[in-house]
Design an enzyme around this catalytic site. Structure first.
Site, mmCIF file in Angstrom:
data_model
loop_
_atom_site.group_PDB
_atom_site.id
_atom_site.type_symbol
_atom_site.label_atom_id
_atom_site.label_comp_id
_atom_site.label_asym_id
_atom_site.label_seq_id
_atom_site.Cartn_x
_atom_site.Cartn_y
_atom_site.Cartn_z
ATOM 1 N N CYS A 39 6.767 7.124 -2.881
ATOM 2 C CA CYS A 39 6.188 6.534 -1.676
ATOM 3 C C CYS A 39 5.481 5.209 -1.981
ATOM 4 C CB CYS A 39 5.256 7.521 -0.991
ATOM 5 S SG CYS A 39 3.966 8.201 -2.042
ATOM 6 N N HIS A 40 5.183 4.954 -3.261
ATOM 7 C CA HIS A 40 4.549 3.686 -3.632
ATOM 8 C C HIS A 40 5.482 2.500 -3.403
ATOM 9 C CE1 HIS A 40 6.591 5.112 -7.311
ATOM 10 N NE2 HIS A 40 6.794 3.827 -7.562
ATOM 11 N N GLU A 91 7.273 -0.752 -12.666
ATOM 12 C CA GLU A 91 8.694 -0.750 -12.344
ATOM 13 C C GLU A 91 9.282 -2.158 -12.393
ATOM 14 O OE1 GLU A 91 9.573 1.420 -8.759
ATOM 15 O OE2 GLU A 91 8.689 3.271 -9.542
ATOM 16 N N TYR A 94 8.251 0.016 6.021
ATOM 17 C CA TYR A 94 8.304 1.233 6.827
ATOM 18 C C TYR A 94 9.443 1.135 7.839
ATOM 19 C CZ TYR A 94 3.802 2.369 4.792
ATOM 20 O OH TYR A 94 2.792 2.665 3.908
ATOM 21 N N ASN A 154 3.173 12.638 1.727
ATOM 22 C CA ASN A 154 4.056 12.990 0.617
ATOM 23 C C ASN A 154 3.282 13.800 -0.431
ATOM 24 O OD1 ASN A 154 5.846 13.040 -1.548
ATOM 25 N ND2 ASN A 154 5.628 10.869 -2.014
#
Length: 167
Positions: free
Chosen positions: A127-128, A154, A96, A119
């Site tokens: 946002c993950h 990912e 963050y 979001n």
């Protein structure tokens, strides 16, 4: 002027996703719990059709970025944060604090976290990919299990791409 809203629900590795498009832009994605996939307005809305195609490619490890008309409704600050989320590289995570520095508000980590939590387009606006300062998985509207699945997907795709392995 009357807005035209279209919806559909698709299956995904993180459970059903309800997609909402309004006036030619994707506006919301909801984790739909146990709702079954429905075609909904898929045939009548090209934005939904393209969103489904791109999400399918993303979950299949083929697509690493989205190219969709988006209209996440929020404050100017929230929109700045959401835009910055799209700049977090695929397969990487930022804290963050990193995200706050990236948008030019280095002391706004908490506000960035709040905007991240609001979001309206999870997965597409990633946002993950935001984690705690020490790298721990914290806060995700869809739950930490879903966040973990997305990050693992990912990481696997990126590893396979970087080292030429097959899925």
């Amino acid at each position: 002027m009357t807005s035209t809203q279209h919806t559909c629900t698709i299956d995904s590795p993180v459970g059903p996703l309800e997609l909402v498009a309004v006036d030619g832009a994707l506006t919301e994605i909801h984790f739909a719990g146990t709702a079954p996939a429905t075609q909904g307005d898929l045939d009548s809305d090209p934005v939904l059709r393209e969103a489904v195609d791109q999400l399918t490619a993303y979950f299949g490890g083929v697509r690493t970025e989205f190219d969709l008309p988006l209209d996440g409704r929020g404050s100017e600050f929230q929109k700045r944060v959401w835009q910055a989320l799209t700049e977090v590289p695929y397969g990487e995570t930022w804290s963050y604090a990193q995200l706050a520095r990236h948008i030019g508000s280095p002391t706004a980590s908490r506000a960035v976290g709040a905007a991240n939590g609001q979001n309206p387009l999870p997965v597409v606006v990633p946002c993950h990919r935001v984690v705690g300062t020490n790298g721990t998985l914290v806060g995700y509207g869809g739950g930490l299990d879903r966040k973990r699945v997305l990050l693992e997907l990912e990481a696997k795709v990126r590893l396979n791409r970087d080292f030429g392995a097959t899925l």
